[in-house]
Design a protein around this motif. Structure first.
Motif, PDB file in Angstrom:
ATOM      1  N   ALA A 205       0.818  -1.214   0.000  1.00 57.63           N
ATOM      2  CA  ALA A 205       0.000   0.000   0.000  1.00 57.63           C
ATOM      3  C   ALA A 205       0.853   1.266   0.000  1.00 57.63           C
ATOM      4  O   ALA A 205       0.346   2.356  -0.302  1.00 57.63           O
ATOM      5  CB  ALA A 205      -0.924   0.009   1.214  1.00 57.63           C
ATOM      6  N   ASN A 206       2.134   1.134   0.321  1.00 57.04           N
ATOM      7  CA  ASN A 206       3.044   2.295   0.368  1.00 57.04           C
ATOM      8  C   ASN A 206       4.323   1.964  -0.394  1.00 57.04           C
ATOM      9  O   ASN A 206       5.404   1.818   0.193  1.00 57.04           O
ATOM     10  CB  ASN A 206       3.375   2.653   1.818  1.00 57.04           C
ATOM     11  CG  ASN A 206       2.139   2.972   2.629  1.00 57.04           C
ATOM     12  OD1 ASN A 206       1.650   4.100   2.627  1.00 57.04           O
ATOM     13  ND2 ASN A 206       1.621   1.958   3.331  1.00 57.04           N
ATOM     14  N   PRO A 207       4.244   1.852  -1.707  1.00 57.28           N
ATOM     15  CA  PRO A 207       5.408   1.434  -2.504  1.00 57.28           C
ATOM     16  C   PRO A 207       6.596   2.393  -2.434  1.00 57.28           C
ATOM     17  O   PRO A 207       7.730   1.987  -2.688  1.00 57.28           O
ATOM     18  CB  PRO A 207       4.844   1.350  -3.928  1.00 57.28           C
ATOM     19  CG  PRO A 207       3.642   2.240  -3.913  1.00 57.28           C
ATOM     20  CD  PRO A 207       3.078   2.122  -2.540  1.00 57.28           C
ATOM     21  N   GLN A 208       6.369   3.646  -2.070  1.00 51.89           N
ATOM     22  CA  GLN A 208       7.458   4.616  -2.005  1.00 51.89           C
ATOM     23  C   GLN A 208       8.124   4.645  -0.623  1.00 51.89           C
ATOM     24  O   GLN A 208       9.160   5.295  -0.465  1.00 51.89           O
ATOM     25  CB  GLN A 208       6.921   6.017  -2.344  1.00 51.89           C
ATOM     26  CG  GLN A 208       6.249   6.108  -3.699  1.00 51.89           C
ATOM     27  CD  GLN A 208       7.174   5.700  -4.827  1.00 51.89           C
ATOM     28  OE1 GLN A 208       8.377   6.014  -4.806  1.00 51.89           O
ATOM     29  NE2 GLN A 208       6.635   4.988  -5.813  1.00 51.89           N
ATOM     30  N   ASP A 209       7.540   3.985   0.334  1.00 50.83           N
ATOM     31  CA  ASP A 209       8.073   3.982   1.703  1.00 50.83           C
ATOM     32  C   ASP A 209       9.160   2.905   1.814  1.00 50.83           C
ATOM     33  O   ASP A 209       8.874   1.706   1.928  1.00 50.83           O
ATOM     34  CB  ASP A 209       6.947   3.716   2.700  1.00 50.83           C
ATOM     35  CG  ASP A 209       7.398   3.924   4.140  1.00 50.83           C
ATOM     36  OD1 ASP A 209       8.615   3.875   4.401  1.00 50.83           O
ATOM     37  OD2 ASP A 209       6.521   4.100   5.013  1.00 50.83           O
ATOM     38  N   GLN A 210      10.417   3.333   1.764  1.00 61.69           N
ATOM     39  CA  GLN A 210      11.526   2.378   1.794  1.00 61.69           C
ATOM     40  C   GLN A 210      11.591   1.630   3.129  1.00 61.69           C
ATOM     41  O   GLN A 210      11.949   0.449   3.168  1.00 61.69           O
ATOM     42  CB  GLN A 210      12.852   3.098   1.533  1.00 61.69           C
ATOM     43  CG  GLN A 210      12.953   3.676   0.130  1.00 61.69           C
ATOM     44  CD  GLN A 210      14.313   4.299  -0.122  1.00 61.69           C
ATOM     45  OE1 GLN A 210      15.199   4.268   0.748  1.00 61.69           O
ATOM     46  NE2 GLN A 210      14.492   4.869  -1.307  1.00 61.69           N
ATOM     47  N   ARG A 211      11.253   2.312   4.191  1.00 55.80           N
ATOM     48  CA  ARG A 211      11.293   1.651   5.488  1.00 55.80           C
ATOM     49  C   ARG A 211      10.248   0.525   5.556  1.00 55.80           C
ATOM     50  O   ARG A 211      10.528  -0.555   6.068  1.00 55.80           O
ATOM     51  CB  ARG A 211      11.048   2.649   6.614  1.00 55.80           C
ATOM     52  CG  ARG A 211      11.169   2.044   8.006  1.00 55.80           C
ATOM     53  CD  ARG A 211      11.061   3.101   9.092  1.00 55.80           C
ATOM     54  NE  ARG A 211      11.231   2.508  10.412  1.00 55.80           N
ATOM     55  CZ  ARG A 211      12.391   2.199  10.958  1.00 55.80           C
ATOM     56  NH1 ARG A 211      13.515   2.424  10.282  1.00 55.80           N
ATOM     57  NH2 ARG A 211      12.448   1.657  12.160  1.00 55.80           N
ATOM     58  N   ALA A 212       9.068   0.776   5.034  1.00 57.54           N
ATOM     59  CA  ALA A 212       8.026  -0.246   5.011  1.00 57.54           C
ATOM     60  C   ALA A 212       8.467  -1.442   4.167  1.00 57.54           C
ATOM     61  O   ALA A 212       8.202  -2.599   4.525  1.00 57.54           O
ATOM     62  CB  ALA A 212       6.720   0.333   4.475  1.00 57.54           C
TER      63      ALA A 212
END
Length: 339
Positions: A205-212
């Motif tokens: 759901a958060n493809p740009q969130d590297q930490r996720a």
């Protein structure tokens, strides 16, 4: 033939006939020896079992006293750390042991006692009716509170119900240590798989969130490792059932997903993945100590590598001064190499 000669002949025949039915002392001893010897063997085995059972109870008592010592000593001063208490216990134990005693060994007996204390409802160690091996297999389902200094242990919330059901089953069905190990690893593997799936949804759901993305990848690595461990435990139980008692079952070696990426990852990427996995454990410093110990013992480690391990182990096992919070660097986001 004269009457005297005939009489002598009859007497000789009777004597020979009587001798044929008389059991010699040697024959009697040879027939009784197996029965008597078996009784001795059975008695010695029962005696050994009694000693081993008492040793199991003693191990649980070790854990109990360790817990009480840590709780009492840390209650004396806020400056006393749990690590120092565990090291003191390890050093004391070492004086009476012919094998190396590490802080990790002390932690093992504490966790073992914690598992028994929780699942038995606080019964004394002498009331333990199951083997120490069975109790020890429940230890991974227990966790220690980090919020206080009272050495408080509980069942992990996400494992509690299953752990209690398995404990009841172990007592009613007389499950073996291998069977408990299989069940416990499956409980953990199922939870890890569920956790990895939830983190994967967040990452998707958060493809740009590297930490996720990194958290999801790390959770998947941990879930794969738990699944491999559960599979190996199941295979070990099956091998035990299908193997004659006189033949030891082969030891199953789980395939670690990390090994699949180690050969192709750069040293930096592999190191970062190892660190991410280590910090998923509740006691990363203990993991680091075990890692350095195992690495040093490898036959291919260079002299420089061994000296580096020695220095690291020395630093880990001696009392460290508290580090100011401001001087601790904030870790950056950790990329993880996909398996």
């Amino acid at each position: 033939m004269s009457d005297s000669t005939a009489s002598v002949a009859v007497q000789q025949e009777q004597a020979a006939e009587s001798a044929a039915h008389v059991e010699t002392p040697e024959q009697g001893q040879s027939e009784q020896a197996p029965a008597t010897g078996q009784k001795v063997v059975d008695r010695l085995l029962r005696e050994f079992e009694s000693i081993v059972r008492k040793a199991s109870t003693a191990t649980l008592e070790q854990g109990r006293v360790c817990c009480e010592y840590i709780r009492a000593r840390m209650g004396l001063s806020e400056k006393v750390s749990r690590k120092v208490c565990v090291e003191t216990l390890a050093n004391t134990w070492q004086e009476y042991s012919d094998t190396p005693i590490t802080p990790n060994r002390v932690s093992e007996v504490i966790r073992c006692h914690a598992a028994w204390n929780i699942l038995s409802g606080g019964q004394p160690s002498r009331a333990c009716k199951v083997s120490l091996r069975v109790v020890r297999e429940f230890a991974p389902l227990c966790e220690r509170s980090e919020e206080d200094r009272t050495e408080t242990w509980t069942l992990a919330e996400h494992h509690a119900e299953q752990a209690r059901e398995l404990w009841q089953e172990a007592g009613s069905k007389g499950l073996t240590g291998n069977e408990i190990a299989e069940a416990v690893t499956k409980i953990i593997a199922d939870y890890r798989a569920k956790d990895a799936a939830e983190k994967a949804k967040v990452a998707a759901a958060n493809p740009q969130d590297q930490r996720a993305q990194a958290v999801a990848a790390t959770a998947q690595v941990i879930a794969d490792k738990a699944a491999d461990k559960a599979l190996a435990a199941g295979q070990k139980v099956n091998a035990k059932k299908n193997t004659p008692a006189a033949v030891a079952p082969p030891r199953e070696q789980p395939v670690q997903p990390l090994l699949k990426t180690a050969a192709v990852a750069t040293p930096k990427d592999l190191a970062e993945q190892l660190v991410a996995a280590m910090y998923a454990h509740p006691q990363p410093d203990d993991v680091l100590e075990s890692l350095l110990t195992a690495y040093r013992q490898h036959k291919d480690v260079s002299k420089v590598g061994k000296r580096t391990c020695d220095a690291g182990l020395l630093t880990l096992t001696r009392k460290q001064a508290p580090v100011p919070a401001a001087s601790v660097p904030v870790p950056s986001e950790i990329p993880v190499v996909a398996a």
